[in-house]
Structure formats: structure tokens, C-alpha cells
Design a protein around this motif. Sequence first.
Motif, PDB file in Angstrom:
ATOM      1  N   LEU A  57      37.722  63.366  69.563  1.00 48.45           N
ATOM      2  CA  LEU A  57      37.208  63.534  68.209  1.00 48.45           C
ATOM      3  C   LEU A  57      35.697  63.382  68.129  1.00 48.45           C
ATOM      4  O   LEU A  57      35.059  63.958  67.244  1.00 48.45           O
ATOM      5  CB  LEU A  57      37.876  62.516  67.259  1.00 48.45           C
ATOM      6  CG  LEU A  57      39.396  62.607  67.167  1.00 48.45           C
ATOM      7  CD1 LEU A  57      39.949  61.508  66.283  1.00 48.45           C
ATOM      8  CD2 LEU A  57      39.829  63.978  66.667  1.00 48.45           C
ATOM      9  N   VAL A  63      32.903  68.844  61.457  1.00 41.70           N
ATOM     10  CA  VAL A  63      33.808  69.070  60.341  1.00 41.70           C
ATOM     11  C   VAL A  63      34.120  70.561  60.301  1.00 41.70           C
ATOM     12  O   VAL A  63      33.249  71.399  60.539  1.00 41.70           O
ATOM     13  CB  VAL A  63      33.148  68.598  59.022  1.00 41.70           C
ATOM     14  CG1 VAL A  63      33.946  69.041  57.818  1.00 41.70           C
ATOM     15  CG2 VAL A  63      32.959  67.090  59.023  1.00 41.70           C
ATOM     16  N   ASN A  82      37.354  73.795  61.032  1.00 39.84           N
ATOM     17  CA  ASN A  82      38.606  74.189  61.678  1.00 39.84           C
ATOM     18  C   ASN A  82      38.419  74.342  63.182  1.00 39.84           C
ATOM     19  O   ASN A  82      37.402  74.885  63.639  1.00 39.84           O
ATOM     20  CB  ASN A  82      39.117  75.505  61.086  1.00 39.84           C
ATOM     21  CG  ASN A  82      39.486  75.353  59.628  1.00 39.84           C
ATOM     22  OD1 ASN A  82      40.036  74.336  59.217  1.00 39.84           O
ATOM     23  ND2 ASN A  82      39.184  76.369  58.827  1.00 39.84           N
ATOM     24  N   HIS A  83      39.430  73.888  63.918  1.00 43.41           N
ATOM     25  CA  HIS A  83      39.406  73.939  65.382  1.00 43.41           C
ATOM     26  C   HIS A  83      40.803  74.286  65.881  1.00 43.41           C
ATOM     27  O   HIS A  83      41.797  73.946  65.232  1.00 43.41           O
ATOM     28  CB  HIS A  83      38.957  72.596  65.964  1.00 43.41           C
ATOM     29  CG  HIS A  83      37.654  72.116  65.398  1.00 43.41           C
ATOM     30  ND1 HIS A  83      36.440  72.528  65.885  1.00 43.41           N
ATOM     31  CD2 HIS A  83      37.387  71.281  64.362  1.00 43.41           C
ATOM     32  CE1 HIS A  83      35.469  71.950  65.189  1.00 43.41           C
ATOM     33  NE2 HIS A  83      36.024  71.187  64.250  1.00 43.41           N
ATOM     34  N   MET A  89      43.573  72.437  63.758  1.00 40.59           N
ATOM     35  CA  MET A  89      43.093  71.183  63.194  1.00 40.59           C
ATOM     36  C   MET A  89      41.977  71.463  62.202  1.00 40.59           C
ATOM     37  O   MET A  89      41.030  72.188  62.506  1.00 40.59           O
ATOM     38  CB  MET A  89      42.561  70.264  64.302  1.00 40.59           C
ATOM     39  CG  MET A  89      42.021  68.938  63.770  1.00 40.59           C
ATOM     40  SD  MET A  89      41.435  67.841  65.077  1.00 40.59           S
ATOM     41  CE  MET A  89      39.826  68.564  65.422  1.00 40.59           C
ATOM     42  N   GLU A  90      42.122  70.867  61.019  1.00 45.48           N
ATOM     43  CA  GLU A  90      41.058  70.914  60.026  1.00 45.48           C
ATOM     44  C   GLU A  90      40.513  69.503  59.917  1.00 45.48           C
ATOM     45  O   GLU A  90      41.227  68.573  59.538  1.00 45.48           O
ATOM     46  CB  GLU A  90      41.576  71.384  58.664  1.00 45.48           C
ATOM     47  CG  GLU A  90      40.482  71.495  57.632  1.00 45.48           C
ATOM     48  CD  GLU A  90      41.006  71.967  56.284  1.00 45.48           C
ATOM     49  OE1 GLU A  90      40.277  71.778  55.297  1.00 45.48           O
ATOM     50  OE2 GLU A  90      42.126  72.492  56.210  1.00 45.48           O
ATOM     51  N   LYS A  91      39.241  69.345  60.272  1.00 46.03           N
ATOM     52  CA  LYS A  91      38.614  68.029  60.243  1.00 46.03           C
ATOM     53  C   LYS A  91      37.697  67.931  59.036  1.00 46.03           C
ATOM     54  O   LYS A  91      36.875  68.815  58.797  1.00 46.03           O
ATOM     55  CB  LYS A  91      37.812  67.780  61.520  1.00 46.03           C
ATOM     56  CG  LYS A  91      37.188  66.400  61.573  1.00 46.03           C
ATOM     57  CD  LYS A  91      36.405  66.163  62.854  1.00 46.03           C
ATOM     58  CE  LYS A  91      35.835  64.759  62.857  1.00 46.03           C
ATOM     59  NZ  LYS A  91      34.952  64.525  63.988  1.00 46.03           N
ATOM     60  N   SER A  92      37.871  66.833  58.280  1.00 45.70           N
ATOM     61  CA  SER A  92      36.943  66.527  57.193  1.00 45.70           C
ATOM     62  C   SER A  92      36.373  65.141  57.484  1.00 45.70           C
ATOM     63  O   SER A  92      36.727  64.508  58.476  1.00 45.70           O
ATOM     64  CB  SER A  92      37.653  66.568  55.835  1.00 45.70           C
ATOM     65  OG  SER A  92      38.570  65.505  55.721  1.00 45.70           O
ATOM     66  N   LEU A 118      42.073  64.199  59.145  1.00 45.71           N
ATOM     67  CA  LEU A 118      42.420  65.342  59.972  1.00 45.71           C
ATOM     68  C   LEU A 118      43.721  65.915  59.441  1.00 45.71           C
ATOM     69  O   LEU A 118      44.647  65.170  59.123  1.00 45.71           O
ATOM     70  CB  LEU A 118      42.674  64.926  61.423  1.00 45.71           C
ATOM     71  CG  LEU A 118      41.536  64.377  62.255  1.00 45.71           C
ATOM     72  CD1 LEU A 118      42.069  63.901  63.596  1.00 45.71           C
ATOM     73  CD2 LEU A 118      40.469  65.438  62.458  1.00 45.71           C
ATOM     74  N   SER A 119      43.796  67.209  59.369  1.00 45.13           N
ATOM     75  CA  SER A 119      45.045  67.886  59.031  1.00 45.13           C
ATOM     76  C   SER A 119      45.391  68.768  60.220  1.00 45.13           C
ATOM     77  O   SER A 119      44.614  69.663  60.572  1.00 45.13           O
ATOM     78  CB  SER A 119      44.863  68.722  57.768  1.00 45.13           C
ATOM     79  OG  SER A 119      46.038  69.435  57.489  1.00 45.13           O
ATOM     80  N   LEU A 120      46.529  68.477  60.846  1.00 43.82           N
ATOM     81  CA  LEU A 120      46.921  69.204  62.050  1.00 43.82           C
ATOM     82  C   LEU A 120      48.216  69.966  61.808  1.00 43.82           C
ATOM     83  O   LEU A 120      49.188  69.395  61.314  1.00 43.82           O
ATOM     84  CB  LEU A 120      47.113  68.244  63.221  1.00 43.82           C
ATOM     85  CG  LEU A 120      45.870  67.462  63.597  1.00 43.82           C
ATOM     86  CD1 LEU A 120      46.105  65.985  63.428  1.00 43.82           C
ATOM     87  CD2 LEU A 120      45.491  67.768  65.022  1.00 43.82           C
ATOM     88  N   GLU A 175      37.959  54.896  61.577  1.00 44.95           N
ATOM     89  CA  GLU A 175      36.941  55.941  61.449  1.00 44.95           C
ATOM     90  C   GLU A 175      36.002  56.018  62.655  1.00 44.95           C
ATOM     91  O   GLU A 175      35.356  57.041  62.870  1.00 44.95           O
ATOM     92  CB  GLU A 175      36.148  55.738  60.163  1.00 44.95           C
ATOM     93  CG  GLU A 175      35.367  54.441  60.111  1.00 44.95           C
ATOM     94  CD  GLU A 175      34.767  54.164  58.736  1.00 44.95           C
ATOM     95  OE1 GLU A 175      35.022  54.929  57.793  1.00 44.95           O
ATOM     96  OE2 GLU A 175      34.028  53.176  58.622  1.00 44.95           O
TER      97      GLU A 175
END
Length: 183
Positions: free
Chosen positions: A12, A17, A19-20, A50-53, A57-59, A111
Motif C-alpha cells: 500500500l 489514490v 483505481n488499480h 482496487m479503488e484507494k481513497s 480501500l474498496s476491492l 492508517e
Amino acid sequence: MTDLRDDFVLRLSGIDVGNHKYSMICDKAFFELTGLTEIEEGNIKVQIEMEKSAKMLSLKFHFNGEITVICDRCLDFLTLPLDFSDFLVVNFVSHLDESFENDENIWQLHEKAHELDLTHFLYEAIELALPTQLIHPNDENGNPTCNPEMLKKLAELAPTTDEHNDTETDPRWDALKQLTINN
């Protein structure tokens, strides 16, 4: 020498931030690592979006491949195709809440964490995708496709109606049948 578990860890730190996309392979070595003993072999490709903010994380996972298991009925090898999707939400927190228990699809991560180990999640997702009964499917005529010799042996060992007379009951159960429940 690298640890096989490293193949299922997302780094990580240094990830921006946005999309990956990632991909992983769950093969025989993965199943041995996780102790998923029902699976003899397998080759499942896992695609991860994966969407990282800043705070989470939203996977989204897509599993596609096949596994080899032992048939519950005839004990021969059985190849099962797997094609399913799953998701995981990881919340970044400044202090881990000891009372929070990671759900199967919602986790907490400090975090400052530098990586996310997905080994357990992948293991659980595949385990939950397995059918309740691992048996060879029936053919187009409704006949089992299991090992015919084993099916013959099972038929020989099955109790007959003479051996298992359903008309006789235990008198203790007969007494209980006389009870009625008033609501």
C-alpha cells in the motif's frame, strides 16, 4: 528465499489514490499454505480491482479457474470449475478498535500500514464458494457419473427394507407421540 505468503500481499505504501488492478494465482502451493485440505489441486486466477481513497480501500475480486477435490460419493478425483465474484472494504483508522471484529467483507487497518495480506480473505472466499456436496454431476439422462465400481459397491452395502423395518418403533417414542402441545 521469499515467503509464498508475499505473493498474496498488496503493498500500500507508495500507491496513489485512485483505481488499480492486480492479479494473483491460487494454485496447489496456495492451498497447501492455507491448509485448505479439501482441495487437492487448483488453478484459480484472481483479478482484483482496487479503488484507494484517503480513508478506505474498496476491492472487487473475480475468481476464475478450477479445483480438484475428492468426490464425497465415489472418492475419485473431481474437477470443479469456479467462477464467482466477491468484495472487501478496508477502512483506514488511526487507532484500531479492539471491540471491532473484522467481518468477512469489512476490515479495519491502521492508517500507517504498508501492506494488506489477502491470504485469509482469498482462502475464505474460495472455501465459501465450494458446493455443500462435492459429487460428480449426473449425465444428461440423470445417471450419476461417479466411479461405477464404487456405485455398485455402495448399492451392495445399502440396507434393504428387510434389514431396516420401518414398521417397528421404539416404545419410548410411541409414548412421546401421545403428548400434545397446547399453545
